[in-house]
Design an enzyme around this catalytic site. Structure first.
Site, PDB file in Angstrom:
ATOM      1  N   THR A 120       2.853  52.868 -15.881  1.00 33.34           N
ATOM      2  CA  THR A 120       4.210  53.366 -15.725  1.00 33.34           C
ATOM      3  C   THR A 120       4.617  54.303 -16.854  1.00 33.34           C
ATOM      4  OG1 THR A 120       6.528  52.675 -15.874  1.00 33.34           O
ATOM      5  CG2 THR A 120       4.942  51.200 -16.840  1.00 33.34           C
ATOM      6  N   TYR A 144       8.972  45.409 -19.670  1.00 31.98           N
ATOM      7  CA  TYR A 144       8.204  45.931 -18.546  1.00 31.98           C
ATOM      8  C   TYR A 144       7.162  46.939 -19.029  1.00 31.98           C
ATOM      9  CZ  TYR A 144       7.099  48.825 -14.541  1.00 31.98           C
ATOM     10  OH  TYR A 144       6.421  49.547 -13.609  1.00 31.98           O
TER      11      TYR A 144
HETATM   12  N1  UFG Z   1      20.641  53.904 -11.557  1.00 31.78           N
HETATM   13  C1  UFG Z   1      21.985  53.962 -11.278  1.00 31.78           C
HETATM   14  N2  UFG Z   1      22.451  53.154 -10.303  1.00 31.78           N
HETATM   15  C2  UFG Z   1      21.672  52.285  -9.598  1.00 31.78           C
HETATM   16  C3  UFG Z   1      20.304  52.238  -9.886  1.00 31.78           C
HETATM   17  C4  UFG Z   1      19.822  53.064 -10.876  1.00 31.78           C
HETATM   18  O1  UFG Z   1      22.746  54.712 -11.913  1.00 31.78           O
HETATM   19  O2  UFG Z   1      22.200  51.567  -8.738  1.00 31.78           O
HETATM   20  C5  UFG Z   1      20.108  54.789 -12.585  1.00 31.78           C
HETATM   21  C6  UFG Z   1      19.433  54.050 -13.706  1.00 31.78           C
HETATM   22  O3  UFG Z   1      20.352  53.640 -14.683  1.00 31.78           O
HETATM   23  C7  UFG Z   1      18.436  55.096 -14.189  1.00 31.78           C
HETATM   24  C8  UFG Z   1      18.067  55.859 -12.921  1.00 31.78           C
HETATM   25  O4  UFG Z   1      19.109  55.588 -12.002  1.00 31.78           O
HETATM   26  O5  UFG Z   1      19.079  55.965 -15.057  1.00 31.78           O
HETATM   27  C9  UFG Z   1      16.760  55.399 -12.318  1.00 31.78           C
HETATM   28  O6  UFG Z   1      16.775  53.989 -12.257  1.00 31.78           O
HETATM   29  P1  UFG Z   1      15.759  53.167 -11.346  1.00 31.78           P
HETATM   30  O7  UFG Z   1      16.187  51.733 -11.426  1.00 31.78           O
HETATM   31  O8  UFG Z   1      15.681  53.778 -10.000  1.00 31.78           O
HETATM   32  O9  UFG Z   1      14.354  53.391 -12.022  1.00 31.78           O
HETATM   33  P2  UFG Z   1      13.915  53.229 -13.549  1.00 31.78           P
HETATM   34  O10 UFG Z   1      13.926  54.606 -14.151  1.00 31.78           O
HETATM   35  O11 UFG Z   1      14.668  52.163 -14.256  1.00 31.78           O
HETATM   36  O12 UFG Z   1      12.441  52.667 -13.426  1.00 31.78           O
HETATM   37  C10 UFG Z   1      11.512  53.236 -12.569  1.00 31.78           C
HETATM   38  C11 UFG Z   1      10.422  52.247 -12.252  1.00 31.78           C
HETATM   39  C12 UFG Z   1       9.592  51.985 -13.443  1.00 31.78           C
HETATM   40  C13 UFG Z   1       9.167  53.240 -14.114  1.00 31.78           C
HETATM   41  C14 UFG Z   1      10.303  54.137 -14.366  1.00 31.78           C
HETATM   42  C15 UFG Z   1       9.795  55.418 -14.927  1.00 31.78           C
HETATM   43  O13 UFG Z   1      10.946  51.038 -11.777  1.00 31.78           O
HETATM   44  O14 UFG Z   1       8.455  51.326 -13.019  1.00 31.78           O
HETATM   45  O15 UFG Z   1      10.973  54.365 -13.151  1.00 31.78           O
HETATM   46  O16 UFG Z   1      10.788  56.371 -15.000  1.00 31.78           O
HETATM   47  F1  UFG Z   1       8.622  52.957 -15.303  1.00 31.78           F
END
Ligand code: UFG
Length: 338
Positions: A120, A144
């Site tokens: 990741t 993670y």
């Molecule tokens: N976000 C929101 N509202 C939501 C969900 C997410 O504003 O309801 C924001 C988060 O705060 C973040 C962005 O959208 O800024 C992306 O969040 P995600 O939860 O979709 O994904 P993450 O970036 O946290 O994590 C994902 C994968 C990981 C990986 C990562 C790499 O789950 O495995 O992307 O960028 F490491």
């Protein structure tokens, strides 16, 4: 290229099921192990040998390796939610690191030759430079990312000591769904932005929370590199071919498009697609979120000659939405075959 039998761990889950389709579409013999903690049995196509269980079950693994003559593993089974990893770090080290130790041990004992690991972008933490290339220091800021980085290290050490090679693919933000509607994110308690957003667009929730609007980014919301899950699945097949062709070589590859979009830009793209404004609520920052993550994908493109078919947020959203509607109408998951 001879097509060797591949075990897909987590093949009943989101990314694993798409990799499974990509392998099958190209004629690879496959089998699946999944403990169904988050996966869905029915999403695995009929005819694919399916084993219900965990990757820490050495006896089960030995049986699968023997029965299916497994020579390669694509390893997707694991826990994937950043905020959850902060609340339950022990679960993440157990599911992502310790369980993979068992899987590698069994693979080595049974002479498996190639292992592809789903790593990741979270291994980079909050990188100083974007786009991030594979040489950027790895400094995870949540359990993670740390749990996945430990597994990368374990694979590197083991591949040096035992006769297998490996690839670690560092995924950026995986999203979208199979263009033919055969799989997608099922979402028991979805947290990923695009999944949450298409749930809001289909009436499963009434708004989308935007976590943090005071980041040092153009519009104040976090920037991510969203990659279509089917393009990512294609990269896995190419990576496997490369591991077979170059058995002395290991792979460490970022998987993204090299383009960043803010949370608000993603929601705007969805608004355009559905022709209505999805309600958004500004919320405080979420723990463990780096402001900006964008891949340099030069190595992926050059090493594997990967050329994405679904590059673009509009395509990602269209396919995610198509799958979400299918789910909402009860047409996505085939009836149980149990
Ligand atoms: N976000 C929101 N509202 C939501 C969900 C997410 O504003 O309801 C924001 C988060 O705060 C973040 C962005 O959208 O800024 C992306 O969040 P995600 O939860 O979709 O994904 P993450 O970036 O946290 O994590 C994902 C994968 C990981 C990986 C990562 C790499 O789950 O495995 O992307 O960028 F490491």
């Amino acid at each position: 290229m001879s097509k060797i039998p591949v075990l897909v761990t987590g093949g009943a889950g989101y990314i694993g099921s798409h990799a499974l389709l990509a392998l099958r579409d190209r004629g690879w013999p496959v089998a699946v192990i999944d403990d169904l903690s988050t996966g869905t049995r029915e999403i695995v196509p009929e005819g694919v040998p399916f084993y219900e269980g965990g990757i820490a079950d050495a006896d089960l693994l030995r049986r699968i390796f023997a029965e299916q003559k497994i020579q390669a593993i694509m390893h997707f089974a694991g826990s994937i939610v950043v905020p959850e990893s902060i609340e339950k770090p022990l679960d993440y080290y157990r599911n992502n690191t310790i369980a993979t130790h068992s899987l590698i041990s069994a693979a080595v004992a049974c002479g498996v030759k190639h292992i592809l690991f789903s790593s990741t972008a979270a291994v980079y933490g909050a990188p100083e430079h974007v786009p991030v290339d594979e040489q950027e220091p790895t400094q995870p800021i949540n359990p993670y990312g740390a749990s996945k980085l430990m597994t990368e290290r374990m694979l590197a050490d083991c591949a040096a000591a035992y006769p297998f090679n490996y690839g670690a693919l560092r995924y950026f933000n995986v999203s979208g769904a199979d263009p033919d509607g055969r799989s997608g994110q099922i979402g028991k308690g979805s947290t990923h932005l695009i999944k949450v957003a298409v749930e809001a667009a289909t009436g499963k929730r009434d708004h989308v929370d935007v976590f943090g609007s005071d980041y040092d980014t153009p519009d104040g919301t976090c920037v991510r590199d969203y990659i279509h899950v089917s393009d990512l699945a294609d990269a896995h097949v190419l990576a496997l071919e490369r591991l077979i062709a170059e058995p002395q070589e290991n792979l460490l590859l970022n998987c993204g498009y090299g383009r960043g979009l803010s949370v608000l830009e993603v929601l705007d793209a969805l608004d355009r697609e559905v022709n209505q404004e999805i309600r958004r609520e500004m919320k405080p920052r979420r723990a463990g979120d780096p402001p900006e993550l964008i891949a340099s994908n030069r190595r992926l493109v050059e090493t594997l000659e990967w050329s994405p078919r679904f590059n673009g947020i509009d395509t990602i959203i269209r396919h995610a939405l198509q799958w979400e509607r299918k789910l909402a109408e009860g047409r996505a998951i085939p009836p149980s075959r149990a």
